[in-house]
Design a protein around this motif. Structure first.
Motif, short mmCIF file in Angstrom:
data_model
loop_
_atom_site.label_atom_id
_atom_site.label_comp_id
_atom_site.label_asym_id
_atom_site.label_seq_id
_atom_site.Cartn_x
_atom_site.Cartn_y
_atom_site.Cartn_z
N ARG A 218 4.67 -60.00 0.14
CA ARG A 218 4.24 -61.07 1.08
C ARG A 218 3.42 -60.46 2.20
O ARG A 218 2.39 -60.99 2.59
CB ARG A 218 5.45 -61.76 1.68
CG ARG A 218 5.95 -62.83 0.77
CD ARG A 218 6.69 -63.95 1.53
NE ARG A 218 7.35 -64.77 0.55
CZ ARG A 218 8.65 -64.91 0.43
NH1 ARG A 218 9.45 -64.32 1.28
NH2 ARG A 218 9.17 -65.66 -0.51
N ARG A 219 3.89 -59.31 2.69
CA ARG A 219 3.17 -58.61 3.75
C ARG A 219 1.77 -58.21 3.29
O ARG A 219 0.85 -58.12 4.08
CB ARG A 219 3.94 -57.34 4.14
CG ARG A 219 4.37 -57.32 5.58
CD ARG A 219 4.98 -55.98 5.91
NE ARG A 219 6.36 -55.88 5.49
CZ ARG A 219 7.37 -56.44 6.13
NH1 ARG A 219 7.16 -57.12 7.22
NH2 ARG A 219 8.61 -56.30 5.70
N GLU B 270 14.33 -58.52 -3.84
CA GLU B 270 14.07 -58.96 -2.46
C GLU B 270 13.08 -58.05 -1.72
O GLU B 270 12.20 -58.52 -1.02
CB GLU B 270 15.39 -59.01 -1.66
CG GLU B 270 16.32 -60.13 -2.08
CD GLU B 270 15.63 -61.50 -2.12
OE1 GLU B 270 14.94 -61.82 -1.14
OE2 GLU B 270 15.79 -62.22 -3.12
N LYS B 271 13.25 -56.76 -1.89
CA LYS B 271 12.37 -55.79 -1.20
C LYS B 271 10.92 -55.96 -1.66
O LYS B 271 10.00 -55.89 -0.86
CB LYS B 271 12.83 -54.36 -1.49
CG LYS B 271 14.12 -54.01 -0.84
CD LYS B 271 13.84 -53.48 0.57
CE LYS B 271 15.15 -53.18 1.25
NZ LYS B 271 14.99 -53.02 2.69
N GLU C 116 8.02 -50.61 5.40
CA GLU C 116 8.66 -50.05 4.19
C GLU C 116 8.33 -48.57 4.01
O GLU C 116 9.01 -47.85 3.29
CB GLU C 116 8.20 -50.78 2.93
CG GLU C 116 8.78 -52.16 2.74
CD GLU C 116 7.99 -53.24 3.47
OE1 GLU C 116 7.07 -52.89 4.26
OE2 GLU C 116 8.29 -54.43 3.25
N ILE D 292 9.63 -58.68 -2.97
CA ILE D 292 9.14 -59.99 -2.53
C ILE D 292 8.66 -59.91 -1.07
O ILE D 292 7.54 -60.32 -0.76
CB ILE D 292 10.23 -61.08 -2.68
CG1 ILE D 292 10.56 -61.30 -4.16
CG2 ILE D 292 9.79 -62.39 -2.03
CD1 ILE D 292 11.77 -62.17 -4.43
N SER D 293 9.50 -59.33 -0.19
CA SER D 293 9.08 -59.29 1.22
C SER D 293 7.88 -58.37 1.41
O SER D 293 6.96 -58.67 2.17
CB SER D 293 10.24 -58.88 2.13
OG SER D 293 10.77 -57.65 1.69
N GLY D 294 7.86 -57.25 0.70
CA GLY D 294 6.74 -56.31 0.83
C GLY D 294 5.43 -56.90 0.33
O GLY D 294 4.38 -56.77 0.97
#
Ligand code: SAM
Length: 244
Positions: free
Chosen positions: A9-10, A2-3, A210, A5-7
């Motif tokens: 995306r950013r 998850e971390k 992050e 994936i979100s990072g």
């Protein structure tokens, strides 16, 4: 993941299910081998995603692989100098399957891991080389042949540019991942960068939640060939850095 994936995306990167599987395998192998040898101090699942994989991929803030030219079909050549357990090279190769990657590492135990890892990840075309940068940069096959040279946590900048810029083709780029206050280090590296054929393009701040600690990408363009006498003998760039 998850971390990651979100990072990513950013960072404007989308990872496929297959790529996320590769990162999962990477994490598993890293932790498994780390029980038998010292590969990483960071073993927590989320921390490896952020401080290992995502940090490696922040390089896209300063470099994007050129969209492949169908006429030449030439893939960008990338070398990671002092790659350790594969950071930043391996995450970049997972995210961009089109790059031609060389992983350079002086410690044989770590290159054993890298050979195994690349096999597990299906990255058989990645070249793993066990030697010192000062030696490999003397070989015509590798000297001034790379579009992108990467290096993280290997040496202070005045030493690091002597280990990396000789690999960079004129027109190519060297990017160092750095942490904390490196203004003085960069100032001290100015003369070395010029001597080795480089030109500082920018110091890019990685502004992401992050990374609350200060992370930077030092971006150097290769503007002229590195003089024949560099790099000096193994150990000399660290012992007697070409500082300003
Ligand atoms: N880049 C990885 C990372 O960020 O996790 C590993 C960092 S580790 C602190 C530094 C690595 O650089 C070590 O594995 C060391 O063996 C390698 N290294 C140091 N000097 C080197 C040289 N002159 N040539 C090749 N590898 C070198």
């Amino acid at each position: 993941m998850e971390k990651l994936i979100s990072g990513t995306r950013r960072l404007g990167l989308g990872l496929s299910a297959e790529q996320l599987d590769q990162f999962e395998v990477y994490y598993r192998e890293l932790i498994d081998w780390n029980t038998r040898m010292n590969l990483t101090a960071t073993t927590d699942y989320e921390e490896v995603q952020v401080r290992g994989f995502l940090d490696a991929l922040t390089v896209v803030l300063a470099w994007q692989p050129p969209t492949e030219e169908p006429s030449t079909g030439k893939s960008p050549a990338v070398i990671d100098v002092g790659t350790g357990a594969g950071i930043p090279g391996v995450p970049l190769r997972i995210a961009f399957p089109g790059i031609r990657l060389v992983l350079l590492e002086a410690t044989a135990k770590k290159t054993n891991f890298l050979h195994h890892l690349c096999g597990q990840l299906g990255l058989e075309d990645v070249e793993v080389i066990n030697t010192r940068a000062e030696k490999l940069a003397r070989s015509d096959q590798y000297r001034e042949t790379f579009d992108l040279v990467l290096s993280r946590a290997v040496a202070p900048l005045p030493t690091l540019v002597e280990l990396t810029l000789p690999f960079c083709a004129v027109g190519g780029t060297f990017i160092a991942h750095k942490k904390g206050n490196v203004d003085w280090e960069i100032k001290r590296a100015e003369a070395a960068i010029t001597t080795l054929g480089g030109k500082l393009r920018e110091v890019r701040e990685v502004d992401m939640p992050e990374f609350p600690d200060r992370r930077l990408l030092v971006v150097v363009d290769k503007v002229s060939p590195t003089p024949e006498k560099y790099p000096r003998r193994p150990g000399i760039p660290a012992k007697r850095p070409l500082h300003s």
